[in-house]
Design an enzyme around this catalytic site. Structure first.
Site, PDB file in Angstrom:
ATOM      1  N   ARG A   8       0.835  -1.204   0.000  1.00 45.59           N
ATOM      2  CA  ARG A   8       0.000   0.000   0.000  1.00 45.59           C
ATOM      3  C   ARG A   8       0.866   1.249   0.000  1.00 45.59           C
ATOM      4  O   ARG A   8       1.913   1.299   0.654  1.00 45.59           O
ATOM      5  CB  ARG A   8      -0.873   0.010   1.263  1.00 45.59           C
ATOM      6  CG  ARG A   8      -1.750   1.248   1.415  1.00 45.59           C
ATOM      7  CD  ARG A   8      -2.262   1.371   2.844  1.00 45.59           C
ATOM      8  NE  ARG A   8      -1.186   1.597   3.804  1.00 45.59           N
ATOM      9  CZ  ARG A   8      -0.604   2.776   4.006  1.00 45.59           C
ATOM     10  NH1 ARG A   8      -0.984   3.841   3.321  1.00 45.59           N
ATOM     11  NH2 ARG A   8       0.375   2.902   4.894  1.00 45.59           N
ATOM     12  N   THR A   9       0.428   2.247  -0.748  1.00 47.88           N
ATOM     13  CA  THR A   9       0.976   3.593  -0.599  1.00 47.88           C
ATOM     14  C   THR A   9      -0.194   4.521  -0.281  1.00 47.88           C
ATOM     15  O   THR A   9      -1.347   4.211  -0.593  1.00 47.88           O
ATOM     16  CB  THR A   9       1.699   4.093  -1.868  1.00 47.88           C
ATOM     17  OG1 THR A   9       0.772   4.121  -2.961  1.00 47.88           O
ATOM     18  CG2 THR A   9       2.870   3.189  -2.213  1.00 47.88           C
ATOM     19  N   SER A  10       0.121   5.662   0.312  1.00 48.83           N
ATOM     20  CA  SER A  10      -0.948   6.544   0.786  1.00 48.83           C
ATOM     21  C   SER A  10      -1.640   7.302  -0.333  1.00 48.83           C
ATOM     22  O   SER A  10      -2.831   7.586  -0.264  1.00 48.83           O
ATOM     23  CB  SER A  10      -0.389   7.539   1.809  1.00 48.83           C
ATOM     24  OG  SER A  10       0.057   6.854   2.952  1.00 48.83           O
ATOM     25  N   THR A  11      -0.900   7.666  -1.384  1.00 44.40           N
ATOM     26  CA  THR A  11      -1.480   8.465  -2.467  1.00 44.40           C
ATOM     27  C   THR A  11      -1.007   7.939  -3.809  1.00 44.40           C
ATOM     28  O   THR A  11      -0.051   7.162  -3.906  1.00 44.40           O
ATOM     29  CB  THR A  11      -1.053   9.948  -2.357  1.00 44.40           C
ATOM     30  OG1 THR A  11       0.359  10.049  -2.648  1.00 44.40           O
ATOM     31  CG2 THR A  11      -1.317  10.502  -0.963  1.00 44.40           C
ATOM     32  N   GLN A  14       2.673   8.503  -4.813  1.00 45.85           N
ATOM     33  CA  GLN A  14       3.723   7.608  -4.340  1.00 45.85           C
ATOM     34  C   GLN A  14       3.729   6.343  -5.187  1.00 45.85           C
ATOM     35  O   GLN A  14       2.690   5.745  -5.431  1.00 45.85           O
ATOM     36  CB  GLN A  14       3.492   7.256  -2.870  1.00 45.85           C
ATOM     37  CG  GLN A  14       3.586   8.456  -1.939  1.00 45.85           C
ATOM     38  CD  GLN A  14       3.233   8.079  -0.506  1.00 45.85           C
ATOM     39  OE1 GLN A  14       2.174   7.522  -0.244  1.00 45.85           O
ATOM     40  NE2 GLN A  14       4.121   8.384   0.414  1.00 45.85           N
TER      41      GLN A  14
END
Length: 213
Positions: A8-11, A14
């Site tokens: 997972r990345t936050s945005t 990224q």
């Protein structure tokens, strides 16, 4: 038994590539065949677990005896209590979680015959997970504090109205996804879940698209 990898990345700003490469390299080195030969990904906040692919893994793919692999604990989640709750869920349902940054989680404790050594490693695991979960939450709280302070400073300077609340995606990007609903290929609630949107946000975008804004 299945090995399932998640990152997972936050945005969307990224890149997922580094995490995918790290997971793929580890599995290749250790002769692990990933389920569907892929890494499941989300580009959503780590504050909660309302993410489309994570939910799919948890509800539809992972079963007792399976292994979930992530690069770092905060790729799973950044809220301490919520992350520990998810880890308890996996443990209670016989799903092992491997975290590449925590070497002790890479050891299959169930295969150890020495009960004392197994108990010690389990204790170390729990302590390390608690520590890393706490660190992840501290980081997100620091970022939120900086964001709040930045907004307050803009408001104090009279600049907030010029910026407003940022969109989670552009209208053009939403329009591309929404076309599937218009074509009858997806239901609105399916697209909401896939995009991680709340109902009010979804219909705000929808209305803007249909008005030609």
């Amino acid at each position: 038994m299945k090995y399932v990898a998640y990152h997972r990345t936050s945005t969307k700003d990224q890149h997922l590539d580094r995490g995918i490469a790290e997971l793929t390299k580890y599995c290749k080195t250790h002769n692990i065949q990933l389920y569907k030969s892929k890494v499941y990904t989300d580009q959503r906040t780590g504050k909660d677990f309302d993410r489309p692919r994570y939910i799919m893994l948890k509800e539809e793919i992972l079963e007792s005896g399976d292994v979930l692999i992530v690069t770092e604990l905060d790729r799973l989640g950044r809220n301490k209590e919520a992350t520990l709750k998810e880890l308890r869920f996996f443990k209670d349902n016989g799903i092992r979680v491997m975290v590449l940054e925590l070497p002790t989680t890479l050891i299959d404790l169930s295969a150890m015959e020495n009960s004392m050594a197994r108990m010690m490693l389990e204790t170390i695991n729990n302590m390390m997970i608690e520590l890393y979960a706490s660190m992840a939450q501290v980081e997100i709280e620091k970022r939120e504090k900086r964001q709040r302070e930045g907004i307050e400073q803009k408001k104090a300077r009279g600049e907030w109205d010029d910026y407003g609340r940022p969109r989670i995606m552009s209208l053009d990007e939403f329009s591309t996804h929404y076309r599937l609903v218009q074509q009858g290929k997806k239901k609105p609630f399916e697209l909401m879940r896939e995009l991680g949107m709340t109902k009010p946000t979804f219909y705000r975008y929808k209305n803007q698209i249909e008005k030609g804004c």
